[in-house]
Design a protein around this motif. Structure first.
Motif, PDB file in Angstrom:
ATOM      1  N   LYS A  16       0.853  -1.180   0.000  1.00  0.00           N
ATOM      2  CA  LYS A  16       0.000   0.000   0.000  1.00  0.00           C
ATOM      3  C   LYS A  16       0.895   1.237   0.000  1.00  0.00           C
ATOM      4  O   LYS A  16       1.164   1.823   1.053  1.00  0.00           O
ATOM      5  N   PRO A  17       1.388   1.628  -1.162  1.00  0.00           N
ATOM      6  CA  PRO A  17       2.368   2.729  -1.257  1.00  0.00           C
ATOM      7  C   PRO A  17       1.916   4.013  -0.591  1.00  0.00           C
ATOM      8  O   PRO A  17       2.748   4.788  -0.103  1.00  0.00           O
ATOM      9  N   GLU A  18       0.603   4.224  -0.529  1.00  0.00           N
ATOM     10  CA  GLU A  18       0.109   5.456   0.082  1.00  0.00           C
ATOM     11  C   GLU A  18       0.442   5.520   1.570  1.00  0.00           C
ATOM     12  O   GLU A  18       0.518   6.617   2.144  1.00  0.00           O
ATOM     13  N   THR A  19       0.655   4.367   2.195  1.00  0.00           N
ATOM     14  CA  THR A  19       1.010   4.348   3.630  1.00  0.00           C
ATOM     15  C   THR A  19       2.475   4.709   3.860  1.00  0.00           C
ATOM     16  O   THR A  19       2.889   4.892   5.009  1.00  0.00           O
ATOM     17  N   LEU A  20       3.254   4.806   2.790  1.00  0.00           N
ATOM     18  CA  LEU A  20       4.674   5.135   2.905  1.00  0.00           C
ATOM     19  C   LEU A  20       4.947   6.627   2.694  1.00  0.00           C
ATOM     20  O   LEU A  20       5.933   7.160   3.195  1.00  0.00           O
ATOM     21  N   ALA A  21       4.082   7.271   1.951  1.00  0.00           N
ATOM     22  CA  ALA A  21       4.338   8.651   1.546  1.00  0.00           C
ATOM     23  C   ALA A  21       4.359   9.617   2.728  1.00  0.00           C
ATOM     24  O   ALA A  21       5.246  10.472   2.831  1.00  0.00           O
TER      25      ALA A  21
END
Length: 295
Positions: A54-59
């Protein structure tokens, strides 16, 4: 600095977290589960719940930190796509900030080097297992023109703390009575100790220029047959080894088998000259025979 670290509970990442803390930095570690978060908190790392899938959790944590080190990998069939998406999300979050982003690649992007010693200027010829990684490297380095101090580290085969690929050789010896390796064993592997590698991450974070690439290798490359013999000795199976033909290994190991038969010699001299990196660990042969891998 306050650093966001992916893979903080992993083999390389856990060593990096320790090195960062020892150097006086604060570490925010990515954790997929509450259990992993507790492990990090117990080691002095502030946990941040998120997932590479879930790349959005890294931003958000990447943007909030003063620097980012990416060591995580899903190590599955989707790892290339997952890695690329995760890297892109974090780089976009850092765009224009001037903050550091350290990406973990690997020397397998160089392919077989034979009798030539590869450096950072050597043309890439990735083995199929990491065929997409050079494109990710290029994307990372490209962000030096977009306000990110982007850095690439290419570890050689990592050893130490009884982990990584050398552990596979030890386990095969303990399970079958002989350390099993792929191919004829005449190919060479370059190595780097996991704690020495962690020190390089800290140095790169603190000192490396935007767009820098460093091969993380220390000491000579060793023939795989000799590495397997050392693993067998440490495992208590008297140096016995067994060669597994490449065609046979491909049936169960797929592209990983081809990576294991690469013949590589790699220099880490650039990191020593530019960053003052000073690896100090005993050789992988010594570690296998009498160190962390031995009975």
């Amino acid at each position: 600095m306050e650093i966001f670290l992916t893979g903080a509970t992993g083999y390389i990442g856990s060593a990096v977290a320790e090195a960062l803390l020892k150097a006086g930095h604060k570490v925010i570690g990515l954790a997929r589960t509450p259990e992993k978060a507790k492990q990090l908190e117990a080691r002095g790392v502030r946990a941040c719940i998120g997932d590479l899938l879930k790349p959005e959790t890294l931003a958000v944590p990447a943007r909030a930190a003063e620097g980012v080190i990416h060591t995580a990998n899903t190590n599955d069939m989707q790892s290339a796509q997952v890695d690329a998406a995760a890297v892109r999300a974090m780089l976009k979050a850092l765009e224009g900030t001037g903050k550091a982003f350290v990406y973990t690649s690997g020397v397998w992007v160089l392919g077989s080097t034979g009798d030539k010693v590869a450096n950072e200027d050597t043309q890439l010829n990735p083995t199929p297992l990491v065929a997409q990684r050079p494109a990710v490297e290029q994307e990372v380095v490209g962000y030096k023109g977009r306000g990110v101090r982007a850095i690439v580290i290419r570890p050689a085969l990592v050893y130490g703390r009884a982990g990584s690929i050398p552990r596979m050789l030890v386990q095969s010896a303990r399970e079958t009575g002989a350390a099993r390796y792929v191919g004829d064993g005449e190919n060479r592997w370059p190595f780097v100790d996991v704690e020495d590698l962690a020190q390089l991450y800290v140095l790169a974070l603190e000192k490396a220029a935007a767009g820098s690439v460093y091969n993380a290798a220390h000491g000579p490359s060793y023939r795989v047959r000799d590495v397997a013999e050392a693993a067998s000795t440490g495992a208590g199976t008297k140096g016995k080894t067994q060669a597994v033909p490449l065609d046979e290994a491909r049936k169960t190991m797929y592209a990983f088998a081809d990576a294991l038969v690469l013949d590589q010699q790699v220099s880490g001299e650039k990191a020593r000259k530019e960053l003052g990196w000073s690896p100090r660990a005993a050789s992988v042969l010594d570690d296998l025979k009498t160190g962390s891998y031995a009975r």
